[in-house]
Scaffold this motif. Structure first.
Motif, PDB file in Angstrom:
ATOM      1  N   PRO A  19       0.815  -1.221   0.000  1.00 21.68           N
ATOM      2  CA  PRO A  19       0.000   0.000   0.000  1.00 21.68           C
ATOM      3  C   PRO A  19       0.854   1.279   0.000  1.00 21.68           C
ATOM      4  O   PRO A  19       0.397   2.325  -0.449  1.00 21.68           O
ATOM      5  N   ASP A  20       2.085   1.174   0.463  1.00 21.61           N
ATOM      6  CA  ASP A  20       2.949   2.361   0.467  1.00 21.61           C
ATOM      7  C   ASP A  20       3.357   2.786  -0.933  1.00 21.61           C
ATOM      8  O   ASP A  20       3.842   3.908  -1.140  1.00 21.61           O
ATOM      9  N   ASP A  21       3.202   1.898  -1.896  1.00 22.15           N
ATOM     10  CA  ASP A  21       3.584   2.231  -3.273  1.00 22.15           C
ATOM     11  C   ASP A  21       2.469   2.937  -4.035  1.00 22.15           C
ATOM     12  O   ASP A  21       2.631   3.259  -5.209  1.00 22.15           O
ATOM     13  N   ILE A  22       1.314   3.116  -3.408  1.00 24.36           N
ATOM     14  CA  ILE A  22       0.217   3.840  -4.074  1.00 24.36           C
ATOM     15  C   ILE A  22      -0.264   4.970  -3.172  1.00 24.36           C
ATOM     16  O   ILE A  22       0.043   4.988  -1.981  1.00 24.36           O
ATOM     17  N   LYS A  23      -1.029   5.904  -3.783  1.00 24.38           N
ATOM     18  CA  LYS A  23      -1.455   7.076  -3.001  1.00 24.38           C
ATOM     19  C   LYS A  23      -2.903   6.999  -2.548  1.00 24.38           C
ATOM     20  O   LYS A  23      -3.426   7.963  -1.980  1.00 24.38           O
ATOM     21  N   LEU A  24      -3.575   5.889  -2.847  1.00 23.48           N
ATOM     22  CA  LEU A  24      -4.995   5.784  -2.498  1.00 23.48           C
ATOM     23  C   LEU A  24      -5.225   6.095  -1.028  1.00 23.48           C
ATOM     24  O   LEU A  24      -4.462   5.641  -0.172  1.00 23.48           O
ATOM     25  N   LYS A  25      -6.312   6.843  -0.749  1.00 25.20           N
ATOM     26  CA  LYS A  25      -6.664   7.085   0.653  1.00 25.20           C
ATOM     27  C   LYS A  25      -8.083   6.590   0.965  1.00 25.20           C
ATOM     28  O   LYS A  25      -8.401   6.275   2.100  1.00 25.20           O
ATOM     29  N   ALA A  26      -8.922   6.556  -0.060  1.00 27.31           N
ATOM     30  CA  ALA A  26     -10.314   6.152   0.186  1.00 27.31           C
ATOM     31  C   ALA A  26     -10.851   5.356  -0.985  1.00 27.31           C
ATOM     32  O   ALA A  26     -10.411   5.508  -2.122  1.00 27.31           O
ATOM     33  N   GLY A  27     -11.815   4.506  -0.678  1.00 32.20           N
ATOM     34  CA  GLY A  27     -12.502   3.744  -1.715  1.00 32.20           C
ATOM     35  C   GLY A  27     -13.993   3.889  -1.521  1.00 32.20           C
ATOM     36  O   GLY A  27     -14.468   3.980  -0.382  1.00 32.20           O
ATOM     37  N   ILE A  28     -14.733   3.956  -2.628  1.00 33.80           N
ATOM     38  CA  ILE A  28     -16.193   4.058  -2.554  1.00 33.80           C
ATOM     39  C   ILE A  28     -16.736   2.823  -3.259  1.00 33.80           C
ATOM     40  O   ILE A  28     -16.691   2.721  -4.483  1.00 33.80           O
ATOM     41  N   PHE A  29     -17.186   1.877  -2.442  1.00 34.81           N
ATOM     42  CA  PHE A  29     -17.495   0.544  -2.954  1.00 34.81           C
ATOM     43  C   PHE A  29     -18.954   0.183  -2.723  1.00 34.81           C
ATOM     44  O   PHE A  29     -19.466   0.352  -1.619  1.00 34.81           O
ATOM     45  N   GLY A  30     -19.598  -0.330  -3.758  1.00 36.26           N
ATOM     46  CA  GLY A  30     -20.995  -0.726  -3.604  1.00 36.26           C
ATOM     47  C   GLY A  30     -21.438  -1.577  -4.765  1.00 36.26           C
ATOM     48  O   GLY A  30     -20.630  -2.180  -5.459  1.00 36.26           O
ATOM     49  N   ALA A  31     -22.735  -1.621  -4.966  1.00 41.94           N
ATOM     50  CA  ALA A  31     -23.395  -2.373  -6.048  1.00 41.94           C
ATOM     51  C   ALA A  31     -23.589  -3.843  -5.726  1.00 41.94           C
ATOM     52  O   ALA A  31     -24.210  -4.565  -6.496  1.00 41.94           O
ATOM     53  N   GLU A  32     -23.068  -4.297  -4.595  1.00 43.69           N
ATOM     54  CA  GLU A  32     -23.282  -5.694  -4.178  1.00 43.69           C
ATOM     55  C   GLU A  32     -23.096  -5.763  -2.666  1.00 43.69           C
ATOM     56  O   GLU A  32     -22.444  -4.895  -2.077  1.00 43.69           O
ATOM     57  N   PRO A  33     -23.669  -6.769  -2.039  1.00 39.84           N
ATOM     58  CA  PRO A  33     -23.498  -6.878  -0.588  1.00 39.84           C
ATOM     59  C   PRO A  33     -22.046  -7.203  -0.223  1.00 39.84           C
ATOM     60  O   PRO A  33     -21.367  -7.911  -0.963  1.00 39.84           O
ATOM     61  N   TRP A  34     -21.578  -6.653   0.882  1.00 46.09           N
ATOM     62  CA  TRP A  34     -20.244  -6.993   1.397  1.00 46.09           C
ATOM     63  C   TRP A  34     -20.272  -6.826   2.899  1.00 46.09           C
ATOM     64  O   TRP A  34     -21.048  -6.046   3.432  1.00 46.09           O
ATOM     65  N   THR A  35     -19.411  -7.570   3.555  1.00 49.65           N
ATOM     66  CA  THR A  35     -19.467  -7.612   5.018  1.00 49.65           C
ATOM     67  C   THR A  35     -18.424  -6.666   5.629  1.00 49.65           C
ATOM     68  O   THR A  35     -17.524  -6.175   4.946  1.00 49.65           O
ATOM     69  N   GLU A  36     -18.550  -6.454   6.932  1.00 53.91           N
ATOM     70  CA  GLU A  36     -17.546  -5.658   7.668  1.00 53.91           C
ATOM     71  C   GLU A  36     -16.167  -6.323   7.568  1.00 53.91           C
ATOM     72  O   GLU A  36     -15.145  -5.651   7.477  1.00 53.91           O
ATOM     73  N   GLU A  37     -16.166  -7.653   7.591  1.00 54.20           N
ATOM     74  CA  GLU A  37     -14.896  -8.397   7.513  1.00 54.20           C
ATOM     75  C   GLU A  37     -14.224  -8.114   6.174  1.00 54.20           C
ATOM     76  O   GLU A  37     -13.013  -7.938   6.092  1.00 54.20           O
ATOM     77  N   MET A  38     -15.038  -8.070   5.123  1.00 51.56           N
ATOM     78  CA  MET A  38     -14.511  -7.783   3.791  1.00 51.56           C
ATOM     79  C   MET A  38     -13.966  -6.344   3.773  1.00 51.56           C
ATOM     80  O   MET A  38     -12.928  -6.074   3.185  1.00 51.56           O
ATOM     81  N   ARG A  39     -14.672  -5.444   4.442  1.00 53.97           N
ATOM     82  CA  ARG A  39     -14.208  -4.055   4.496  1.00 53.97           C
ATOM     83  C   ARG A  39     -12.800  -3.998   5.099  1.00 53.97           C
ATOM     84  O   ARG A  39     -11.894  -3.376   4.557  1.00 53.97           O
ATOM     85  N   HIS A  40     -12.623  -4.669   6.232  1.00 54.11           N
ATOM     86  CA  HIS A  40     -11.311  -4.605   6.891  1.00 54.11           C
ATOM     87  C   HIS A  40     -10.231  -5.211   6.012  1.00 54.11           C
ATOM     88  O   HIS A  40      -9.117  -4.689   5.939  1.00 54.11           O
ATOM     89  N   SER A  41     -10.591  -6.290   5.330  1.00 56.86           N
ATOM     90  CA  SER A  41      -9.604  -6.953   4.487  1.00 56.86           C
ATOM     91  C   SER A  41      -9.179  -6.027   3.321  1.00 56.86           C
ATOM     92  O   SER A  41      -7.991  -5.902   3.014  1.00 56.86           O
ATOM     93  N   ILE A  42     -10.139  -5.330   2.718  1.00 55.61           N
ATOM     94  CA  ILE A  42      -9.802  -4.404   1.618  1.00 55.61           C
ATOM     95  C   ILE A  42      -8.997  -3.211   2.157  1.00 55.61           C
ATOM     96  O   ILE A  42      -8.018  -2.773   1.554  1.00 55.61           O
ATOM     97  N   GLU A  43      -9.437  -2.697   3.302  1.00 53.70           N
ATOM     98  CA  GLU A  43      -8.748  -1.522   3.869  1.00 53.70           C
ATOM     99  C   GLU A  43      -7.269  -1.834   4.105  1.00 53.70           C
ATOM    100  O   GLU A  43      -6.391  -1.019   3.848  1.00 53.70           O
ATOM    101  N   LYS A  44      -7.023  -3.051   4.558  1.00 53.42           N
ATOM    102  CA  LYS A  44      -5.658  -3.462   4.849  1.00 53.42           C
ATOM    103  C   LYS A  44      -4.863  -3.640   3.549  1.00 53.42           C
ATOM    104  O   LYS A  44      -3.738  -3.159   3.429  1.00 53.42           O
ATOM    105  N   SER A  45      -5.472  -4.307   2.568  1.00 57.82           N
ATOM    106  CA  SER A  45      -4.686  -4.630   1.365  1.00 57.82           C
ATOM    107  C   SER A  45      -4.392  -3.388   0.528  1.00 57.82           C
ATOM    108  O   SER A  45      -3.416  -3.349  -0.204  1.00 57.82           O
ATOM    109  N   LEU A  46      -5.235  -2.357   0.622  1.00 53.76           N
ATOM    110  CA  LEU A  46      -4.985  -1.153  -0.187  1.00 53.76           C
ATOM    111  C   LEU A  46      -4.528   0.052   0.649  1.00 53.76           C
ATOM    112  O   LEU A  46      -4.197   1.105   0.094  1.00 53.76           O
ATOM    113  N   GLY A  47      -4.550  -0.105   1.967  1.00 53.91           N
ATOM    114  CA  GLY A  47      -4.130   1.002   2.831  1.00 53.91           C
ATOM    115  C   GLY A  47      -5.066   2.195   2.752  1.00 53.91           C
ATOM    116  O   GLY A  47      -4.626   3.348   2.633  1.00 53.91           O
TER     117      GLY A  47
END
Ligand code: ADP
Ligand code: ZN
Length: 435
Positions: free
Chosen positions: A201-229
């Protein structure tokens, strides 16, 4: 400091919001009654006249509209404006059955993009941001909606659409993207690919993601937050009511604020159609009070969630809805037990597995079977068959604790389950093929 796109509306007092909704609803009901024969017939059959609707307190008098009505009236039967005033159509992705088409005047496009601009602003977006939109473009509403919202906010917009994931990452790095918009399953895939390409994640500048259009869980949120920083925000919408942006998450991340100046929500019991009080789980129903070309009154979304009017720390006064746990028609009934794929996802990610899984339901000798294939992460791979069997058993028992029924769990090799660039397909119900 929380920033708003439209502070006046987003922090409006409840009394003022009700007044605004009352006025808009009365005008909208007249508009559809006068211009749409389908509605006129439906209202006449239910013995309701536009004059009976004097405020939002009378909303319950209106008949419901369902996806079946939309299919009946396909393609032009619910159009409330002359075609010469319409500038766009969009269509559902067809996740469940035949496509539905929706129409927009320029005014409708503006208000839709404005709703998306609210979502981007709530996720911290400003005109300093580089916003990479990897929702599909075309008939699907994801790409066009967030694209329009991003323009309004003044972000430098990258209209990438989905697919070609390595190129997405290349652009993300070269152009310094700070906001990512796509489905949560595609975000997870981008995170995985980033890692496979040898980046962190340090190699990219992303700070936020806006994700929808399908159901996703809190666990999935944490996993994405971690993998993309990043901080990952939920966004909800459906083609029938315009597209993404019907509701959006703020910094508190405890549900999505509904843009109530455009959409009045209700929660009903899907069986009895009785309106339920805030706090109870039920089917979400929307009345769009500002759309001109395709205004739906009391439209049954089939999405199940809970509404809450609890005060939000972000300062917005707009009512909140919980993440939909799935659609009433996504719900599987396995051996008589109601099962949402999201419940299984919660267990899998909680136990340290990847969000790549496939649920297969079948019927053998009149009895339902549930098979769950789950990918192992590379570090979970093992040559020890016994060890893998042990872990499968452990996972099966965790799922049984959650659902009350026992699945067969299959731990499979990394990368063996097809990745999704749009809406993920998590369930194959083979019983439907037999019937
Ligand atoms: P389709 O019905 O073909 O999937 P759409 O592309 O219009 O058509 O998708 C809208 C549906 O997507 C919603 O009714 C809802 O079930 C789902 N959806 C959209 N956003 C979210 C979200 N943030 N969380 C859960 N489900 C969502
Ligand atoms: Zn809030």
């Amino acid at each position: 400091m929380e920033r708003y796109w439209n502070e006046e509306i987003e922090t409006m007092s409840r009394e003022d919001m009700k007044k605004l909704q009352d006025e808009r609803l009365v005008a909208q009901v007249k508009h559809v009654y006068e211009n749409v024969e389908y509605y006129r017939n439906l209202m006449d059959e239910n013995v309701v006249k536009p004059d009976d609707i004097k405020s939002t307190d009378d909303l319950h008098k209106l008949p419901f509209l369902t996806k079946a009505d939309l299919r009946d009236a396909y393609p032009y039967g619910l159009l409330a404006k002359p075609l010469s005033d319409c500038v766009r159509i969009q269509s559902t992705s067809g996740t469940t059955g035949r496509r539905v088409v929706a129409f927009y005047t320029q005014h409708d496009i503006d208000l839709w993009e404005d709703c998306c601009a609210r979502a981007i602003t709530a996720a911290g977006g400003t005109n300093e941001d580089v916003c990479q939109v990897c929702y599909g473009y075309g008939l699907f509403t994801g790409g066009p909606g967030l694209n329009g919202g991003s323009h309004k906010v003044g972000c430098l917009t990258l209209p990438m659409s989905s697919g070609n994931t390595e190129r997405q990452i290349q652009f993300m790095r070269d152009l310094g993207s700070t906001i990512l918009c796509c489905t949560p399953s595609y975000a997870a895939y981008i995170g995985e690919t980033l890692h496979d390409m040898g980046f962190t994640p340090d190699d990219i500048k992303l700070k936020a993601g806006i994700f929808g259009a399908e159901p996703w869980t809190e666990e999935m949120r944490h996993s994405i937050e971690k993998s993309l920083g990043i901080k990952a925000y939920d966004i909800y919408g459906l083609t029938e009511t315009s597209g993404p942006g019907v509701s959006f998450e703020c910094s508190e991340q405890t549900g999505m604020h509904i843009n109530e100046d455009h959409f009045i929500p209700e929660i009903i019991d899907p069986e009895t159609c009785e309106v339920l009080p805030d706090g109870e789980v039920g089917e979400l129903v929307f009345t769009s009070i500002t759309k001109e070309a395709f205004p739906l009154l009391r439209y049954r979304t089939r999405d199940l969630c809970v509404l809450s009017r609890k005060k939000c720390s972000c300062g917005r006064t707009l009512i909140k809805m919980t993440k939909p746990m799935g659609r009433s028609d996504d719900m599987l009934i396995i051996r008589g037990v109601n099962v949402f794929p999201s419940q299984i996802e919660t267990v899998l990610i909680d136990k340290g597995y990847s969000p790549n899984y496939l649920i297969e339901v079948d019927r053998v000798k009149n009895s339902d079977t549930l098979d769950i294939s789950v990918e192992m992460n590379p570090e979970q791979l093992s040559d020890d068959v016994k060890d893998i069997q042990e872990r499968e058993k452990e996972l099966a028992s965790a799922v049984k604790t959650m659902l009350g029924i026992s699945p067969r769990v299959h731990l499979v090799e990394p990368k063996s389950i097809t990745r999704s660039e749009g809406k993920a397909v998590r369930v194959i119900d083979k019983r439907k093929l037999h019937d």
